[in-house]
Design a protein around this motif. Structure first.
Motif, mmCIF file in Angstrom:
data_model
loop_
_atom_site.group_PDB
_atom_site.id
_atom_site.type_symbol
_atom_site.label_atom_id
_atom_site.label_comp_id
_atom_site.label_asym_id
_atom_site.label_seq_id
_atom_site.Cartn_x
_atom_site.Cartn_y
_atom_site.Cartn_z
ATOM 1 N N HIS A 344 52.380 15.836 66.512
ATOM 2 C CA HIS A 344 53.840 15.714 66.536
ATOM 3 C C HIS A 344 54.536 16.853 65.803
ATOM 4 N N TYR A 345 53.765 17.850 65.389
ATOM 5 C CA TYR A 345 54.372 18.979 64.687
ATOM 6 C C TYR A 345 54.855 20.026 65.696
ATOM 7 N N TRP A 394 52.123 28.980 66.315
ATOM 8 C CA TRP A 394 53.070 29.286 65.261
ATOM 9 C C TRP A 394 53.219 30.792 65.138
ATOM 10 N N HIS A 400 54.323 28.318 53.869
ATOM 11 C CA HIS A 400 53.937 26.917 53.740
ATOM 12 C C HIS A 400 54.644 26.278 52.561
ATOM 13 N N TRP B 45 54.340 23.006 57.789
ATOM 14 C CA TRP B 45 53.465 22.283 56.867
ATOM 15 C C TRP B 45 53.180 20.914 57.461
ATOM 16 N N ARG B 430 53.549 11.536 61.012
ATOM 17 C CA ARG B 430 53.602 12.876 60.417
ATOM 18 C C ARG B 430 53.720 12.770 58.910
ATOM 19 N N VAL B 431 53.311 13.835 58.240
ATOM 20 C CA VAL B 431 53.706 14.096 56.862
ATOM 21 C C VAL B 431 54.533 15.365 56.929
ATOM 22 N N GLN B 432 55.707 15.358 56.342
ATOM 23 C CA GLN B 432 56.534 16.549 56.343
ATOM 24 C C GLN B 432 56.785 16.992 54.904
#
Lengths: 400, 438
Positions: A344-345, A394, A400, B45, B430-432
């Protein structure tokens, strides 16, 4: 990349130091370039589009098109939001609300026009939205795949004014791949502006491609797999797809795309057969390829789009099973590279469903099921293929 | 937030003003309240996971003393057929995807450093984990929060009735029609999806070493003896560890209480309910924004201990935070979006409860911990409160699936540098990472 440049420079210095002639060096460089396969390179734009206004939220997003102004139009299923997602509509919370099904974005990702979702004078809104394309006059064409209902396609102006309905929506409708007055569960309508013809990927129920007159909606011709006459009974009796089995003489479906290239070839997605079949405009079979042929369940061939160069040298194929955007040399249908990964990124996918390209070559993707978004991938020009599977695309340098 | 209490936060000067809603901004300005830290999402990230791993429903996010980020999620049980094609038999895809291990440790750059999780000797791995916590000694605690009870009447509301992109019904083309079960009612009694893990229902808390060695289980799966019990729990959602006192605080959600144990032996110390009163098995009942505040907790989904030794408790579907002394004496409470109600929706992997505004909290990293971040999963935002007044001073994010948006944000944690991490349940997965600045 940086490393490659560095190594290249070092090599050049060494060669010069060794007294190798300029001519030889040039040859060496040329060979290096020639030896590498070049392919379009993309990077995800993670912040496109902007958050929707009004607390609106997208459901299954199942169509995308780009207009002459490079505005991006999508269609989604407002009713696919669950009660937690649509909490503001349900009165249990402040967020969110079902966005209207058709949404227009500019290049900056701002929402412009939005409409659709209801029946109107002379037309029936689909039970389940599916597919969106824009013709040369800027008009918007959509299909519908609401089981037992949708046997039609619709054409609107960009302001949402109804222009034409072809076929009918009727409860209890079933497949009839030889009907000449209606469809069954259309996935997508693509437009041949030069010849004023619409190509209908028909669809989830029927197993054919239908060609219409764009103005009158009159059926002109249709065909099934390999250009055969579609046969619903034979298709229903055909065994389920398994890798390496004898290819079915009928489309298994859904017939999920039917897009025409500049040189008049029609590319048809037979999704659960994991195949792309190529035809002439009149339905003569040219060739087929299989895409990730070990894919089962809902199949690998979901949608296609073409690169923006005049020859459309590259074909892009959305693979919503393996979550990859495959890039092919269009003439040979050789896969050059692919990108994408499940997740989902940004730059990842959950059931990548539809794709479209703008005038600058940027690519847009939509995701159905629980993906529920539209993403933009910036075209970065042609680049040597260093990896067959690029993974999540990306930018080279990210913080990051 | 699950930071080790022994770790001091670096001093961060908040010069920016958070994004207020216009009405809120006026309100805040008029009352001369403080400003909230501004945060922007880092869309890059974490780094893409290796091995075609994907996250399931993320139930916990924690930060350790090295500012590493610990994540736990429900794994394969919460993944739909389309997300775990490599796990199907036969595989429906050989390229995407498979469930990531249940516990993942990331560095601040988003690289996976270690992982563990799953069944082992001496304990039952949670059917669904809840929150994760890393204590001051580096041990990793996981609440076995369990699967959602099925909604009343055994039917989830408002789930999408069908997935028309799935292979047409009756065509028999799919090995497993991808989303065939969506919208179907979860089986009565328990909100279990078809792939839910077997075993007695979760009622325990697990403690592991940093590298995943099992150390302690408090409570026993399947054994629930009510809110007076000194040895059993009922779907505990979260834990906080007071490393100095060597005590573990358990948000014992199903028992509507906070219960404190010795962090090494698991021996019972004390417990209390809302307002420091005696918890009852009935709890608070259905929430009504217009009724007087319940004297009982509803679902207790977080517990956190501030540097000034206050115990903060999320009473999720009551839309409130209650604050206690460590001995359970009630100090104060604050309402958050008090009109928020809730709903339980059905899905391919069972019932999913989305209710209330206070799902998890974290304290800001400044020495005074001036702010409280509230993960509001129902409204899909992080709300920033001023800690002394518990008044809202900012909001982060919006509802949606893009970077910087949320669905069912149920976890929040802050590191020593002012970064905030959020975890999303349900289909958010997700982790954001949120970084200081705009």
């Amino acid at each position: 990349m940086k490393r490659n440049v560095y190594v290249g420079c070092l090599l050049a210095i060494v060669l010069v130091a060794l007294g190798v002639g300029q001519n030889v060096l040039q040859k060496s460089v040329a060979a290096q370039t020639n030896g590498k396969t070049m392919a379009p390179k993309f990077e995800v734009d993670p912040m496109w589009p902007k958050p929707l206004p009004n607390g609106w939220y997208l459901g299954q997003t199942i169509g995308v098109g780009v207009d002459a102004n490079d505005h991006v139009w999508i269609i989604h299923r407002s009713d696919s939001l669950d009660a937690a997602e649509a909490a503001a509509d349900e009165g249990t919370g402040a967020c969110c609300k079902k966005a209207p099904p058709i949404l227009e974005f500019d290049q900056q990702g701002n929402l412009l026009r939005h409409w659709g979702g209801k029946d109107g004078e002379g037309y029936q809104w689909p039970a389940s939205n599916h597919g969106l394309q824009i013709d040369g006059k800027g008009n918007i064409w959509i299909g519908g795949n609401g089981g037992g209902n949708d046997g039609h396609i619709l054409k609107f102006t960009q302001d949402g004014k109804f222009l034409m309905q072809v076929g009918i929506k009727k409860a209890g409708l079933a497949a009839d791949s030889n009907a000449q007055d209606r469809f069954y569960l259309v996935a997508k309508v693509s437009l041949d502006n030069k010849n004023n013809e619409a190509y209908v990927a028909d669809g989830y129920g029927n197993r054919r491609v239908v060609v219409l007159d764009m103005d009158t909606g009159k059926f002109k011709r249709y065909w099934g797999a390999y250009g055969n006459k579609p046969d619903d009974a034979a298709a229903a009796a055909a065994p389920r797809y398994t890798p390496g089995s004898t290819p079915s003489q009928q489309f298994r479906g859904p017939v999920h795309c039917a897009d025409m290239s500049v040189d008049g070839l029609v590319y048809v997605c037979d999704r659960t057969s994991d195949r792309l079949q190529v035809f002439t405009r009149d339905g003569k079979f040219v060739k087929e390829i299989f895409v990730e042929p070990e894919s089962l369940a809902d199949g690998s061939t979901w949608d296609v789009a073409f690169s923006k160069d005049p020859q459309q040298k590259y074909l892009y194929l959305a693979d919503g099973r393996n979550q990859k955007l495959h890039i092919y040399d269009r003439q040979s249908l050789t896969e050059l590279t692919n990108f994408g990964e499940g997740g989902h990124y940004p730059g990842q996918f959950y059931s990548m469903h539809s794709i479209a390209v703008d005038s600058k070559g940027n690519l847009y993707t939509t995701e159905t099921y629980q993906g529920r978004r539209v993403q933009k991938f910036l075209y970065k020009g042609l680049a040597p293929v260093t990896k067959k599977e690029q993974g999540t695309p990306w930018p080279t340098r990210t913080t990051h | 937030m699950r930071r080790a209490l022994s770790v001091g936060g670096s001093i961060l000067i908040f010069v920016a003003i958070a994004t207020f809603s216009p009405a809120l901004h006026d309100d805040v300005a008029a009352q001369g309240r403080g400003t909230a830290p501004a945060l922007r999402v880092n869309p890059y990230w974490p780094q893409p996971l290796p091995n075609h791993w994907v996250l399931g429903s993320v139930t916990g996010v924690a930060i350790d003393a090295q500012d590493h980020v610990w994540v736990t999620h429900r794994g394969a049980d919460s993944l739909e057929g389309n997300e775990k094609g490599m796990m199907a038999n036969p595989p429906t895809s050989v390229k995407c995807c498979t469930a990531a291990p249940f516990v993942l440790e990331f560095d601040a750059d988003g690289k996976v450093l270690s992982n563990f999780g799953g069944p082992g000797q001496g304990y039952q791995w949670p059917q669904s984990p809840g929150a994760i916590t890393v204590d001051g000694k580096g041990n990793v605690w996981i609440a076995a929060a369990g699967l959602e009870p099925a909604p009343p009447g055994g039917r989830g509301r408002g789930a999408a009735a069908a997935d028309p992109d799935a292979v047409p019904a009756g065509r028999g083309r799919a090995e497993t029609p991808p989303d065939a079960a969506r919208g179907a009612a979860p089986p009565a009694g328990r909100g279990r999806g078809p792939a839910a893990p077997a075993g007695p229902p979760d009622a325990h808390v697990l403690k592991f070493s940093h590298d995943g060695k099992f150390l302690l289980q408090i409570g026993t799966p399947g054994k629930m003896e009510g809110p007076d019990s000194k040895t059993t729990l009922n779907r505990p959602a979260a834990v906080a560890v007071d490393t100095t006192a060597n005590e573990v605080y358990v948000a014992d959600s199903g028992n509507h209480r906070i219960v404190v144990f010795d962090a090494d032996s698991g021996a019972y110390k004390r417990h209390w309910g809302a307002y420091g009163e005696t918890p009852t098995a009935a709890g608070g009942g259905a929430y009504d924004p217009n009724a007087a505040p319940s004297r009982q907790f509803r679902d207790v989904t977080c517990v956190e201990i501030s540097k000034d030794n206050m115990v903060y408790v999320c009473d999720r579907s009551s839309d409130r935070i209650q604050v206690f002394q460590k001995d359970g004496k009630f100090v104060k409470e604050g309402a958050v979006s008090k009109n928020t109600k809730g709903v339980t929706v059905g899905g391919q992997f069972g019932a999913m409860s989305s209710a209330g505004s206070v799902w998890d909290i974290a304290f800001s990293n400044d020495p005074q911990q001036r702010y409280v971040y509230v993960a509001d999963g129902h409204d899909k935002i992080v709300i920033v409160l001023q800690r002394d007044t518990l008044a809202e001073v900012g909001r982060i994010g919006s509802g949606g699936r893009l970077a910087g948006q949320f669905l069912a944000v149920g976890s929040v944690a802050a590191d020593s540098r002012g970064n905030v991490y959020t975890g999303e349940q349900h289909h958010g997965k997700r982790v954001q990472k949120w970084m200081p600045g705009r």
